[in-house]
Design a protein around this motif. Structure first.
Motif, PDB file in Angstrom:
ATOM      1  N   PHE A 106       0.628  -3.897  -0.969  1.00 23.31           N
ATOM      2  CA  PHE A 106      -0.490  -3.053  -0.550  1.00 23.31           C
ATOM      3  C   PHE A 106      -0.847  -1.939  -1.526  1.00 23.31           C
ATOM      4  O   PHE A 106      -1.832  -1.232  -1.322  1.00 23.31           O
ATOM      5  CB  PHE A 106      -0.176  -2.438   0.824  1.00 23.31           C
ATOM      6  N   GLY A 107      -0.046  -1.769  -2.590  1.00 23.75           N
ATOM      7  CA  GLY A 107      -0.312  -0.695  -3.533  1.00 23.75           C
ATOM      8  C   GLY A 107       0.190   0.647  -3.020  1.00 23.75           C
ATOM      9  O   GLY A 107       0.730   0.755  -1.915  1.00 23.75           O
ATOM     10  N   HIS A 108       0.014   1.694  -3.821  1.00 19.22           N
ATOM     11  CA  HIS A 108       0.443   3.020  -3.388  1.00 19.22           C
ATOM     12  C   HIS A 108      -0.442   4.086  -4.021  1.00 19.22           C
ATOM     13  O   HIS A 108      -1.125   3.850  -5.020  1.00 19.22           O
ATOM     14  CB  HIS A 108       1.915   3.266  -3.740  1.00 19.22           C
ATOM     15  N   GLU A 109      -0.426   5.255  -3.420  1.00 23.47           N
ATOM     16  CA  GLU A 109      -1.141   6.406  -3.944  1.00 23.47           C
ATOM     17  C   GLU A 109      -0.197   7.228  -4.823  1.00 23.47           C
ATOM     18  O   GLU A 109       1.029   7.128  -4.719  1.00 23.47           O
ATOM     19  CB  GLU A 109      -1.673   7.279  -2.795  1.00 23.47           C
ATOM     20  N   GLY A 156       1.464   5.688   1.292  1.00 25.55           N
ATOM     21  CA  GLY A 156       1.139   7.084   1.031  1.00 25.55           C
ATOM     22  C   GLY A 156      -0.333   7.414   1.178  1.00 25.55           C
ATOM     23  O   GLY A 156      -0.740   8.550   0.924  1.00 25.55           O
ATOM     24  N   GLY A 157      -1.143   6.457   1.587  1.00 25.80           N
ATOM     25  CA  GLY A 157      -2.585   6.679   1.721  1.00 25.80           C
ATOM     26  C   GLY A 157      -3.032   6.598   3.171  1.00 25.80           C
ATOM     27  O   GLY A 157      -2.319   6.117   4.043  1.00 25.80           O
ATOM     28  N   SER A 158      -4.258   7.063   3.428  1.00 22.58           N
ATOM     29  CA  SER A 158      -4.812   7.025   4.784  1.00 22.58           C
ATOM     30  C   SER A 158      -6.117   6.232   4.855  1.00 22.58           C
ATOM     31  O   SER A 158      -6.581   5.916   5.947  1.00 22.58           O
ATOM     32  CB  SER A 158      -5.063   8.460   5.287  1.00 22.58           C
ATOM     33  N   ARG A 159      -6.708   5.917   3.699  1.00 21.63           N
ATOM     34  CA  ARG A 159      -7.975   5.181   3.707  1.00 21.63           C
ATOM     35  C   ARG A 159      -7.718   3.699   3.959  1.00 21.63           C
ATOM     36  O   ARG A 159      -6.868   3.085   3.329  1.00 21.63           O
ATOM     37  CB  ARG A 159      -8.688   5.352   2.361  1.00 21.63           C
ATOM     38  N   THR A 160      -8.439   3.137   4.928  1.00 23.41           N
ATOM     39  CA  THR A 160      -8.306   1.719   5.255  1.00 23.41           C
ATOM     40  C   THR A 160      -9.102   0.880   4.265  1.00 23.41           C
ATOM     41  O   THR A 160     -10.281   1.139   4.013  1.00 23.41           O
ATOM     42  CB  THR A 160      -8.799   1.439   6.683  1.00 23.41           C
ATOM     43  N   ILE A 161      -8.437  -0.112   3.694  1.00 19.87           N
ATOM     44  CA  ILE A 161      -9.056  -0.990   2.694  1.00 19.87           C
ATOM     45  C   ILE A 161      -9.208  -2.377   3.299  1.00 19.87           C
ATOM     46  O   ILE A 161      -8.241  -2.948   3.827  1.00 19.87           O
ATOM     47  CB  ILE A 161      -8.185  -1.056   1.422  1.00 19.87           C
ATOM     48  N   LYS A 162     -10.410  -2.906   3.263  1.00 19.75           N
ATOM     49  CA  LYS A 162     -10.674  -4.246   3.798  1.00 19.75           C
ATOM     50  C   LYS A 162     -10.688  -5.257   2.658  1.00 19.75           C
ATOM     51  O   LYS A 162     -11.216  -4.981   1.582  1.00 19.75           O
ATOM     52  CB  LYS A 162     -12.006  -4.274   4.548  1.00 19.75           C
ATOM     53  N   VAL A 163     -10.105  -6.425   2.906  1.00 20.55           N
ATOM     54  CA  VAL A 163     -10.047  -7.466   1.881  1.00 20.55           C
ATOM     55  C   VAL A 163     -10.445  -8.816   2.475  1.00 20.55           C
ATOM     56  O   VAL A 163     -10.296  -9.069   3.668  1.00 20.55           O
ATOM     57  CB  VAL A 163      -8.635  -7.584   1.255  1.00 20.55           C
ATOM     58  N   ASN A 164     -10.937  -9.660   1.591  1.00 19.36           N
ATOM     59  CA  ASN A 164     -11.263 -11.041   1.943  1.00 19.36           C
ATOM     60  C   ASN A 164     -10.402 -11.935   1.064  1.00 19.36           C
ATOM     61  O   ASN A 164     -10.710 -12.156  -0.109  1.00 19.36           O
ATOM     62  CB  ASN A 164     -12.755 -11.297   1.706  1.00 19.36           C
ATOM     63  N   VAL A 165      -9.290 -12.412   1.626  1.00 19.27           N
ATOM     64  CA  VAL A 165      -8.301 -13.145   0.840  1.00 19.27           C
ATOM     65  C   VAL A 165      -7.897 -14.411   1.580  1.00 19.27           C
ATOM     66  O   VAL A 165      -7.684 -14.383   2.789  1.00 19.27           O
ATOM     67  CB  VAL A 165      -7.048 -12.268   0.585  1.00 19.27           C
ATOM     68  N   ARG A 166      -7.797 -15.506   0.839  1.00 16.61           N
ATOM     69  CA  ARG A 166      -7.252 -16.746   1.401  1.00 16.61           C
ATOM     70  C   ARG A 166      -5.748 -16.776   1.111  1.00 16.61           C
ATOM     71  O   ARG A 166      -5.328 -16.570  -0.025  1.00 16.61           O
ATOM     72  CB  ARG A 166      -7.933 -17.953   0.754  1.00 16.61           C
ATOM     73  N   ILE A 167      -4.933 -17.026   2.133  1.00 21.33           N
ATOM     74  CA  ILE A 167      -3.482 -16.974   1.998  1.00 21.33           C
ATOM     75  C   ILE A 167      -2.900 -18.381   1.902  1.00 21.33           C
ATOM     76  O   ILE A 167      -3.213 -19.253   2.717  1.00 21.33           O
ATOM     77  CB  ILE A 167      -2.831 -16.235   3.182  1.00 21.33           C
ATOM     78  N   ILE A 168      -2.058 -18.571   0.883  1.00 16.99           N
ATOM     79  CA  ILE A 168      -1.235 -19.774   0.769  1.00 16.99           C
ATOM     80  C   ILE A 168       0.208 -19.303   0.649  1.00 16.99           C
ATOM     81  O   ILE A 168       0.511 -18.425  -0.173  1.00 16.99           O
ATOM     82  CB  ILE A 168      -1.622 -20.620  -0.453  1.00 16.99           C
ATOM     83  N   GLU A 224      -7.143  -5.938   6.753  1.00 15.20           N
ATOM     84  CA  GLU A 224      -7.257  -4.558   6.303  1.00 15.20           C
ATOM     85  C   GLU A 224      -5.869  -3.937   6.250  1.00 15.20           C
ATOM     86  O   GLU A 224      -4.934  -4.383   6.920  1.00 15.20           O
ATOM     87  CB  GLU A 224      -8.173  -3.747   7.217  1.00 15.20           C
ATOM     88  N   PHE A 225      -5.724  -2.874   5.433  1.00 17.93           N
ATOM     89  CA  PHE A 225      -4.436  -2.206   5.264  1.00 17.93           C
ATOM     90  C   PHE A 225      -4.678  -0.850   4.629  1.00 17.93           C
ATOM     91  O   PHE A 225      -5.803  -0.518   4.231  1.00 17.93           O
ATOM     92  CB  PHE A 225      -3.508  -3.049   4.372  1.00 17.93           C
ATOM     93  N   GLU A 226      -3.613  -0.040   4.546  1.00 13.95           N
ATOM     94  CA  GLU A 226      -3.636   1.221   3.818  1.00 13.95           C
ATOM     95  C   GLU A 226      -2.573   1.160   2.724  1.00 13.95           C
ATOM     96  O   GLU A 226      -1.505   0.582   2.916  1.00 13.95           O
ATOM     97  CB  GLU A 226      -3.341   2.419   4.741  1.00 13.95           C
ATOM     98  N   ARG A 227      -2.883   1.765   1.591  1.00 14.46           N
ATOM     99  CA  ARG A 227      -1.865   1.841   0.541  1.00 14.46           C
ATOM    100  C   ARG A 227      -0.702   2.707   1.016  1.00 14.46           C
ATOM    101  O   ARG A 227      -0.867   3.578   1.870  1.00 14.46           O
ATOM    102  CB  ARG A 227      -2.450   2.440  -0.739  1.00 14.46           C
TER     103      ARG A 227
END
Length: 486
Positions: free
Chosen positions: A209-212, A264-276, A259-262
């Motif tokens: 999810f990454g980090h701040e 240490g972060g509070s901003r919600t990030i939306k993604v369009n990802v196909r999972i395998i 969607e997720f938050e990094r």
């Protein structure tokens, strides 16, 4: 790591030393140059993944040099650096093919960001190049199970359904995942892989999810996670069974809500990802043992695909062996004449517990041991229980050049003196045997690489690549005397 070798072209001796030390602290190989002439010579000798290039150098214009570099067939990623920046020069550099543009003085954090961005970009380029090579992307085999597998891939790949690929280690689950990506509408967009078994438990959440900046000790800058990098593309969760339970709950939320938050972060990030996802374990058993969340299992198991082990499709083994033989003969510059009858029999008789990966590695070793114009023998395969001696011509120059024990030569069917006793010696690794042969050939030819390559029965390009590998693994390695021909 997808970045291995970096060229720093900078005439400021202090800055050059600082960059050299920084990159070496990341276990990267660094070559430094203070003029364009030195940089051109370095590029002629070897290939680089990343180059930091000063815009103004004593012997010329860095921008013109950049234009020359980007015209090459396989140029490095180029980051321009200058103390006299302007909007016009930045635009000119980017138009000429620069990956990024840095103004002096810059910070260590800025260089770290450049490295991460370049690593991600290089990974994407390498994956796309791999997927565009027909010989590498095809699933080899005509058995009923492989035909059914292809039909399933062709039916499901055009959808956005989540796929769970299971099978024993070495069966080719990643290859199947790439086929899903190649045949999907998302082909050409990001294809990001996370080896869940290789990421430490305390870093896997940041990896996903990454980090701040400042989220934890060592988080010097904001970092995008793999989900973010895979936006509008495909994310491969390799060995998904290795994800810790506390992260599984967060992963489930992303799969459900996209969607997720990094960290240490509070901003919600939306993604369009196909999972395998792939796993060599029985995930349902893991669920029953409490080692894997049941809700996550059902979320991943939308479309299950099982890759059969090689022993269940023996009719595919000869085709796979021939496929690998052609690939590695090209890679190593060895013109082998197919497999001998005894080698074919040995390949078919063996059970291949390591599956396709074991077959691939076995054929590569056999190609290296076999001389040009000769068939691969059963002994060159080195399969357990197969003790047939290989037929290796003792008149070949590289055999004479090898300073190896008589017992090794006897195993290769090279006659030793009848008067000499044959003592027992420890097994020598194949890669070390190959290295000894190359060094001995160079000694015999007084360092003439062209003659050494001819004596070894390989191409000059293969010889150069091998010497570069030895220098990369051992900074003190030297093949002197070596001439500059070829």
């Amino acid at each position: 790591m997808s970045l291995d070798k970096i060229l720093v072209v900078e005439d400021d001796i202090i800055l050059r030393a600082l960059l050299d030390g920084l990159f070496r602290s990341h276990k990267l190989q660094v070559v430094c140059a203070d003029t364009l002439a030195q940089a051109a010579a370095a590029l002629a000798r070897e290939r680089f993944d990343l180059m930091l290039l000063d815009l103004r150098l004593p012997d010329g214009d860095g921008l013109k040099f950049l234009e020359q570099i980007t015209a090459r067939s396989d140029p490095p990623i180029v980051v321009m650096i200058t103390g006299f920046g302007s909007v016009d020069s930045a635009v000119a550099c980017m138009r000429a093919g620069a990956f990024d543009y840095l103004l002096k003085p810059f910070t260590v954090a800025q260089i770290e960001v450049i490295l991460r961005k370049a690593q991600t970009y290089r990974q994407l380029v390498q994956v796309n190049a791999l997927l565009n090579e027909k010989s590498e992307r095809e699933l080899v085999g005509r058995s009923p199970s492989m035909l059914r597998l292809r039909q399933l891939i062709e039916r499901v790949a055009p959808t956005d359904a989540t796929v769970l690929i299971t099978g024993e280690s070495g069966t080719g689950k990643e290859m199947v995942a790439r086929e899903f990506y190649r045949l999907s509408p998302r082909h050409g967009r990001p294809y990001i892989k996370v080896n869940c078994a290789a990421v430490s438990e305390n870093l896997i959440e940041s990896e996903f999810f990454g980090h701040e900046r400042g989220a934890f000790t060592g988080a010097m800058d904001r970092r995008e996670g793999r989900f973010e990098l895979a936006h509008n593309g495909t994310l491969l969760l390799d060995e998904v069974s290795e994800i810790p339970l506390n992260v599984q709950a967060k992963l489930l939320r992303v799969l459900q809500e996209r969607e997720f938050e990094r960290v240490g972060g509070s901003r919600t990030i939306k993604v369009n990802v196909r999972i395998i996802a792939t796993s060599n374990r029985d995930l349902l058993s893991q669920v029953n043992q409490g080692a894997f969340r049941q809700d996550l299992y059902y979320r991943l198991n939308v479309f299950p695909v099982h890759v059969p082990p090689l022993r269940e499709r023996p009719e595919d083994i000869p085709e796979l062996a021939e496929h690998f033989l052609g690939r590695f003969a090209r890679k190593h510059g060895v013109a082998v004449a197919g497999f001998s009858d005894s080698a074919r029999a040995a390949i078919l008789a063996y059970r291949w517990p390591g599956n396709v990966r074991e077959l691939q590695n076995t054929v590569e070793r056999a190609v290296i041991l076999s001389g040009s114009g000769r068939p691969v023998s059963s002994a060159a395969l080195g399969l357990p229980g197969d003790l047939q001696p290989t037929t290796l011509d003792s008149t070949q120059p590289w055999v004479d050049a090898l300073h190896v024990p008589p017992a090794i030569l006897q195993a290769l069917e090279v006659p030793a003196s009848a008067a000499d006793p044959i003592p027992e010696f420890p097994v020598i690794r194949l890669d070390e045997l190959e290295k000894q042969a190359i060094l001995a050939a160079l000694r015999q030819t007084a360092g003439n690489r062209t003659q050494a390559a001819q004596a070894l029965g390989i191409s000059i390009r293969t010889l150069r690549n091998k010497l570069q590998e030895y220098r990369a693994s051992d900074p003190d390695f030297s093949a002197e005397p070596v001439s500059t021909d070829g």
